[in-house]
Design a protein around this motif. Structure first.
Motif, PDB file in Angstrom:
ATOM      1  N   ALA A   1      -1.862   5.543   5.129  1.00  0.00           N
ATOM      2  CA  ALA A   1      -2.533   4.524   5.090  1.00  0.00           C
ATOM      3  C   ALA A   1      -3.921   4.704   3.377  1.00  0.00           C
ATOM      4  O   ALA A   1      -4.117   5.750   3.871  1.00  0.00           O
ATOM      5  CB  ALA A   1      -4.188   4.763   6.343  1.00  0.00           C
ATOM      6  N   THR A   2      -4.016   3.523   3.317  1.00  0.00           N
ATOM      7  CA  THR A   2      -5.258   3.946   2.403  1.00  0.00           C
ATOM      8  C   THR A   2      -6.294   2.475   2.299  1.00  0.00           C
ATOM      9  O   THR A   2      -5.501   1.886   2.783  1.00  0.00           O
ATOM     10  CB  THR A   2      -4.298   3.287   0.486  1.00  0.00           C
ATOM     11  OG1 THR A   2      -3.362   4.021   0.536  1.00  0.00           O
ATOM     12  CG2 THR A   2      -5.256   3.394  -0.538  1.00  0.00           C
ATOM     13  N   LEU A   3      -7.544   3.222   1.907  1.00  0.00           N
ATOM     14  CA  LEU A   3      -9.006   2.728   2.124  1.00  0.00           C
ATOM     15  C   LEU A   3      -9.406   3.119   1.168  1.00  0.00           C
ATOM     16  O   LEU A   3      -9.663   3.239   0.302  1.00  0.00           O
ATOM     17  CB  LEU A   3      -9.395   3.044   3.658  1.00  0.00           C
ATOM     18  CG  LEU A   3      -8.901   2.790   4.682  1.00  0.00           C
ATOM     19  CD1 LEU A   3      -9.725   3.994   5.675  1.00  0.00           C
ATOM     20  CD2 LEU A   3      -8.263   1.524   5.297  1.00  0.00           C
ATOM     21  N   TRP A   4     -10.392   1.668   0.720  1.00  0.00           N
ATOM     22  CA  TRP A   4     -10.862   1.792   0.176  1.00  0.00           C
ATOM     23  C   TRP A   4     -12.992   1.944   0.702  1.00  0.00           C
ATOM     24  O   TRP A   4     -13.038   0.772   1.488  1.00  0.00           O
ATOM     25  CB  TRP A   4     -11.404   0.700  -1.155  1.00  0.00           C
ATOM     26  CG  TRP A   4     -10.161   0.421  -1.435  1.00  0.00           C
ATOM     27  CD1 TRP A   4     -10.233   0.730  -3.245  1.00  0.00           C
ATOM     28  CD2 TRP A   4      -8.738  -0.080  -1.374  1.00  0.00           C
ATOM     29  NE1 TRP A   4      -8.871   0.561  -3.170  1.00  0.00           N
ATOM     30  CE2 TRP A   4      -7.765   0.340  -2.830  1.00  0.00           C
ATOM     31  CE3 TRP A   4      -7.799  -0.643  -1.015  1.00  0.00           C
ATOM     32  CZ2 TRP A   4      -6.711  -0.219  -2.426  1.00  0.00           C
ATOM     33  CZ3 TRP A   4      -6.712  -0.204  -0.330  1.00  0.00           C
ATOM     34  CH2 TRP A   4      -6.043  -0.188  -1.618  1.00  0.00           C
TER      35      TRP A   4
ATOM     36  N   HIS B   1      -9.981  -2.106   3.820  1.00  0.00           N
ATOM     37  CA  HIS B   1      -8.364  -1.895   3.195  1.00  0.00           C
ATOM     38  C   HIS B   1      -7.833  -3.567   3.225  1.00  0.00           C
ATOM     39  O   HIS B   1      -8.556  -4.704   2.965  1.00  0.00           O
ATOM     40  CB  HIS B   1      -7.724  -1.107   4.581  1.00  0.00           C
ATOM     41  CG  HIS B   1      -8.021  -2.638   6.286  1.00  0.00           C
ATOM     42  ND1 HIS B   1      -8.822  -3.028   6.622  1.00  0.00           N
ATOM     43  CD2 HIS B   1      -6.595  -3.092   6.191  1.00  0.00           C
ATOM     44  CE1 HIS B   1      -8.741  -3.873   7.642  1.00  0.00           C
ATOM     45  NE2 HIS B   1      -6.745  -4.109   7.219  1.00  0.00           N
ATOM     46  N   LYS B   2      -6.696  -3.614   2.541  1.00  0.00           N
ATOM     47  CA  LYS B   2      -6.054  -4.893   1.999  1.00  0.00           C
ATOM     48  C   LYS B   2      -4.619  -4.914   3.340  1.00  0.00           C
ATOM     49  O   LYS B   2      -3.865  -4.079   3.567  1.00  0.00           O
ATOM     50  CB  LYS B   2      -5.031  -4.293   1.190  1.00  0.00           C
ATOM     51  CG  LYS B   2      -5.854  -4.533  -0.367  1.00  0.00           C
ATOM     52  CD  LYS B   2      -4.978  -4.022  -1.390  1.00  0.00           C
ATOM     53  CE  LYS B   2      -6.127  -4.057  -3.202  1.00  0.00           C
ATOM     54  NZ  LYS B   2      -5.112  -3.802  -4.267  1.00  0.00           N
TER      55      LYS B   2
ATOM     56  N   VAL C   1      -4.810   9.987   5.702  1.00  0.00           N
ATOM     57  CA  VAL C   1      -6.043   8.654   5.526  1.00  0.00           C
ATOM     58  C   VAL C   1      -6.343   8.871   3.467  1.00  0.00           C
ATOM     59  O   VAL C   1      -7.225   9.954   3.263  1.00  0.00           O
ATOM     60  CB  VAL C   1      -7.377   8.268   6.429  1.00  0.00           C
ATOM     61  CG1 VAL C   1      -7.961   7.188   5.920  1.00  0.00           C
ATOM     62  CG2 VAL C   1      -6.232   7.655   7.618  1.00  0.00           C
TER      63      VAL C   1
ATOM     64  N   THR D   1       0.697  -1.468  -0.441  1.00  0.00           N
ATOM     65  CA  THR D   1       0.376  -0.321   0.082  1.00  0.00           C
ATOM     66  C   THR D   1       0.801   1.406   0.112  1.00  0.00           C
ATOM     67  O   THR D   1       1.166   1.955  -0.886  1.00  0.00           O
ATOM     68  CB  THR D   1      -1.226   0.018   1.125  1.00  0.00           C
ATOM     69  OG1 THR D   1      -1.393  -1.291   1.509  1.00  0.00           O
ATOM     70  CG2 THR D   1      -1.107   1.196   0.891  1.00  0.00           C
TER      71      THR D   1
ATOM     72  N   LEU E   1      -4.427   1.121  10.783  1.00  0.00           N
ATOM     73  CA  LEU E   1      -3.754   1.084   9.096  1.00  0.00           C
ATOM     74  C   LEU E   1      -2.772   1.973   9.290  1.00  0.00           C
ATOM     75  O   LEU E   1      -2.515   1.159   7.326  1.00  0.00           O
ATOM     76  CB  LEU E   1      -4.933   1.521   9.181  1.00  0.00           C
ATOM     77  CG  LEU E   1      -6.109   1.127   9.352  1.00  0.00           C
ATOM     78  CD1 LEU E   1      -7.550   1.971   8.980  1.00  0.00           C
ATOM     79  CD2 LEU E   1      -6.830  -0.529   9.495  1.00  0.00           C
TER      80      LEU E   1
END
Length: 521
Positions: free
Chosen positions: A441-444, A413-414, A373, A340, A435
């Motif tokens: 941090a990366t979220l979908w 998240h991954k 984020v 990420t 995270l």
């Protein structure tokens, strides 16, 4: 009977039907020794056009004997039975036609050669027409109302009009496949029936004598060079030529070029001593006497070649650029960044709130105690929150940023080393610090409806894009995470993705792990 003979008779019968020669079409179809279900259906259509209902019914019976799951055959036979006042048989054919639709709203018979789409509402319309002829008007209303209440696609306007006719006590006209629509053989197979002359007829391709049309035998003549030319050594092999002196165009098809430029030979020399060339993206004629061979593989010649002339490939591939002296590399014991972080980290400049990837800050903390984020929605947004922000507050901040209610959104998240998008856990004590990697941090984010009383067996990742083939299919894109709700059979699965529930082929996705996941609403 050979298949080629069957195709020939089939094609001739279809041509006769197109010209309204129904009797001639029947004569061709009767010559087929072992007719298929499609040819028998065409025979029934020809008899219907001639008004022979009993004969047409006989051939429809033979059609369904050949293919017991032929839904359009049951649909057509139901309409014929209604015209013959065989109402019980007509109602039975409507039931069998609906059964062999296999819960599909539409069956397109174009691939089989029939330009007709059989819809589920058409079958129900005929069933209501049978009930009207049996004086069971309430039953006819219930059949149409049940379909309209399901809000199925297609046929709503037709069924509402039919419902009004039933309320007025009018009989419904049965629907059927038009007589002009018949099963046709494949065009490619018909073209292969025609004989082809692969040798052709001999003729003079080129001659030194103008207007030479002699076709007899005589000694071999010297031919002009055509497209094939033997290779020669030196600069003559190149199609690039240099213009010795400037040339002013004297005709519309000629070019005006300065002296010393390089042109590309596009054609061959004609009788007037002119040749087709390309210069600076333009095509025209130049005298051959003004051209001389040139070499374009040298660096100096490459600079003089104008745009519009294709250059030959270089003799040697370009070398790898030398590495510039830069800052010292991090020590080997530094843990590598996650997928990420590496995918979304900035190339050179680092914001103030983004910490370095050194060992002392690998826990995700930054100088000001916050984390950036990045959230992928239909568009991408970024929010900055403290490290101790719980998940529910983070979701509220993202929802406020997107302008959507938090109850409609689901954050995923991954995890490290995985391509699966896992929902954020709502357990107490989980914060944004869990995270964060290097202060980021990366979220979908997906807009999803809650899955009430449904259990997610496991999750899969989409390998390819899948476009829905019907209203019951689930549509998704490559890389999407699919929640598996059930296994229809060995080839189809029922899943949930982005708020939609449907079925899809199991080969379009793969299962990353075998852990069982239970949905939390």
């Amino acid at each position: 009977m050979l298949y080629s003979e069957l195709l020939k008779l089939w094609d001739e019968s279809v041509q006769a039907m197109d010209s309204q020669d129904w009797q001639g079409a029947l004569e061709k179809l009767q010559q087929v020794q072992e007719p298929t279900s499609r040819i028998l259906f065409n025979t029934a259509s020809a008899n219907l056009a001639l008004g022979r209902l009993d004969t047409a019914l006989k051939f429809l019976d033979l059609t369904l004997t050949k293919d017991e799951r032929f839904a359009v055959g049951f649909f057509q036979r139901a309409a014929v039975n209604m015209q013959l006042e065989r109402l019980e048989d007509a109602l039975s054919d409507c039931i069998w036609a609906q059964k062999h639709m296999r819960k599909n709203a539409v069956i397109d018979y174009k691939q089989l050669g029939l330009r007709f789409k059989l819809c589920s509402w058409q079958v129900l319309h005929n069933a209501a027409a049978v009930y009207c002829r049996m004086d069971q008007w309430e039953q006819a209303k219930e059949v149409l109302l049940a379909f309209l209440q399901q809000r199925s696609t297609g046929g709503g306007g037709h069924l509402e009009a039919a419902l009004d006719s039933i309320r007025r006590g009018e009989l419904l006209t049965p629907l059927m496949v038009p007589e002009s629509l018949v099963f046709r053989p494949r065009k490619q197979e018909i073209e292969q029936l025609q004989k082809k002359d692969f040798l052709g007829k001999p003729k003079v391709i080129s001659s030194t004598i103008p207007n030479d049309d002699f076709g007899g035998f005589e000694p071999l003549r010297q031919q002009r060079p055509g497209f094939y030319e033997p290779k020669v050594d030196g600069a003559q092999e190149s199609r690039y030529m240099r213009v010795r002196t400037p040339y002013m165009a004297r005709a519309p098809e000629q070019l005006t070029v300065p002296g010393g430029v390089v042109v590309f030979l596009f054609g061959e020399e004609d009788r007037d001593g002119m040749i087709n060339v390309i210069h600076d993206g333009q095509r025209g004629l130049l005298p051959v006497s003004l051209l001389e061979p040139t070499e374009v593989n040298t660096p100096k010649a490459k600079k003089s070649v104008p745009n519009g002339i294709p250059l030959p490939p270089a003799l040697q591939p370009p070398g790898r650029p030398e590495a510039r002296q830069g800052p010292a590399a991090p020590p080997r014991d530094t843990p590598p960044p996650s997928s990420t972080t590496s995918a979304h980290a900035p190339p050179s400049s680092t914001p103030k709130h983004a910490a370095s990837t050194g060992p002392e800050q690998h826990s995700g903390s930054s100088e000001d105690g916050s984390v950036v984020v990045k959230v992928h929605y239909t568009y991408t947004v970024a929010v900055t929150v403290p490290l101790n922000t719980p998940y529910h507050e983070l979701k509220q901040r993202v929802a406020q940023k997107l302008g959507r209610p938090a109850a409609e959104l689901c954050l995923r998240h991954k995890q490290r080393g995985s391509h699966l998008l896992s929902p954020l856990s709502g357990e107490p004590g989980c914060t944004a610090q869990d995270l964060a990697v290097a202060g980021r941090a990366t979220l979908w984010c997906q807009k999803e409806d809650p899955l009430a009383n449904r259990t997610i067996l496991y999750q899969m990742v989409a390998l390819y894009n899948y476009d829905a083939q019907g209203p019951e299919d689930l549509e998704f894109s490559e890389g999407d995470t699919i929640d598996i709700l059930g296994e229809v059979n060995e080839e189809w699965l029922e899943g949930h993705c982005a708020g939609n529930i449907g079925i899809f082929p199991s080969c379009f996705a793969y299962r990353e792990n075998s852990s069982v996941y239970t949905s939390q609403n």
